[in-house]
Design a protein around this motif. Structure first.
Motif: not given
Ligand code: ADP
Ligand code: ADP
Ligand code: ZN
Length: 213
Positions: A98-115, A203-213
């Motif tokens: 669906l994304l490719a047909s609109r010239d788009q892509k997934l830029d980041h996949v963020i896995e949120m790890q919780v016990d 704290a989780v938000a900061s980690e995500i921000k760092a991952a997104l650059g």
């Protein structure tokens, strides 16, 4: 920029998605929210999925892929946050197409790890504002003492029918059997990043921000 928040039920996907919407003008696409809206408005599809959702099983791929496809045509400058979709390999393949047909892509996949142990407490303590959808938690993010939503001032709060220990067990099994293979799938595609979802919300938000650059 389009991103996917990946993690088990209660990992904090909705909470973090809402922050990104506020801060980056992104658009949140939550299939869980779309399915609950279909139930509330009483559509045929909503009636069809109600029992499956309450039991904690996944609804069929066709339904959720259709819901997402409807949303992708309107482009948004800030991009999309996929929350709770894809949940199966077939959905992941469909999203890629669906994304490719609109010239788009997934830029980041963020896995949120919780016990797993922490997920029960997260789920059984969850409530949301009936007006704006702000997410609360009995212990970690309580509704203010005056009974008013911090975001919109609303005074009605809801608990989900599937937010109980019994349904969570089934949802967790669905996560491990059907959704967790996506971690390997996106690792192999080269855009997986993992964050520690056990920290405080900011704290989780900061980690995500760092991952997104
Ligand atoms: P998901 O969308 O992944 O199912 P939610 O964002 O709805 O998860 O969060 C589940 C529950 O846990 C909610 O009650 C929320 O307030 C709470 N929560 C979310 N993130 C955190 C966190 N980092 N620390 C403590 N509680 C959290
Ligand atoms: P959680 O807060 O547990 O992450 P969601 O709100 O994302 O849950 O989803 C609630 C329920 O809606 C799921 O248990 C499932 O029945 C259904 N659902 C949501 N998204 C999907 C999907 N992508 N594929 C199949 N079923 C889904
Ligand atoms: Zn509200």
């Amino acid at each position: 920029m389009n991103i996917l928040l990946l993690g088990p039920p209660g990992a904090g996907k909705g909470t973090q998605a809402k922050q990104l919407v506020d801060e980056r003008q992104m658009v949140q696409l939550s299939t869980g929210d779309m399915l609950r809206a279909a139930r509330t408005s009483g559509t045929e599809m909503g009636k069809k999925v109600a029992a499956v959702m309450d039991a904690g099983h996944l609804v069929t791929d066709d339904i959720v892929i259709g819901l997402i496809a409807e949303q992708l045509d309107a482009s948004h400058e800030g991009g999309f946050i996929f929350d709770g979709f894809p949940r199966t390999l077939a959905q992941a393949d469909a999203l890629g197409e669906l994304l490719a047909s609109r010239d788009q892509k997934l830029d980041h996949v963020i896995e949120m790890q919780v016990d797993d142990d922490a997920l029960v407490a997260r789920i059984v303590g969850r409530s949301t504002c009936g007006d704006c959808g702000e997410i609360y938690h009995d212990q970690t993010k309580p509704i203010p003492a005056d009974g008013k939503c911090t975001n919109c001032g609303g005074t009605e709060f809801k608990r989900r029918a599937d937010d109980n220990e019994e349904s969570l067990k089934i949802r967790l099994m669905a996560y491990y059997k059907q959704t967790s293979p996506l971690i390997g799938y996106y690792y192999a595609k080269g855009n997986l990043e993992s964050v520690n979802g056990l920290g405080e919300i900011d704290a989780v938000a900061s980690e995500i921000k760092a991952a997104l650059g």
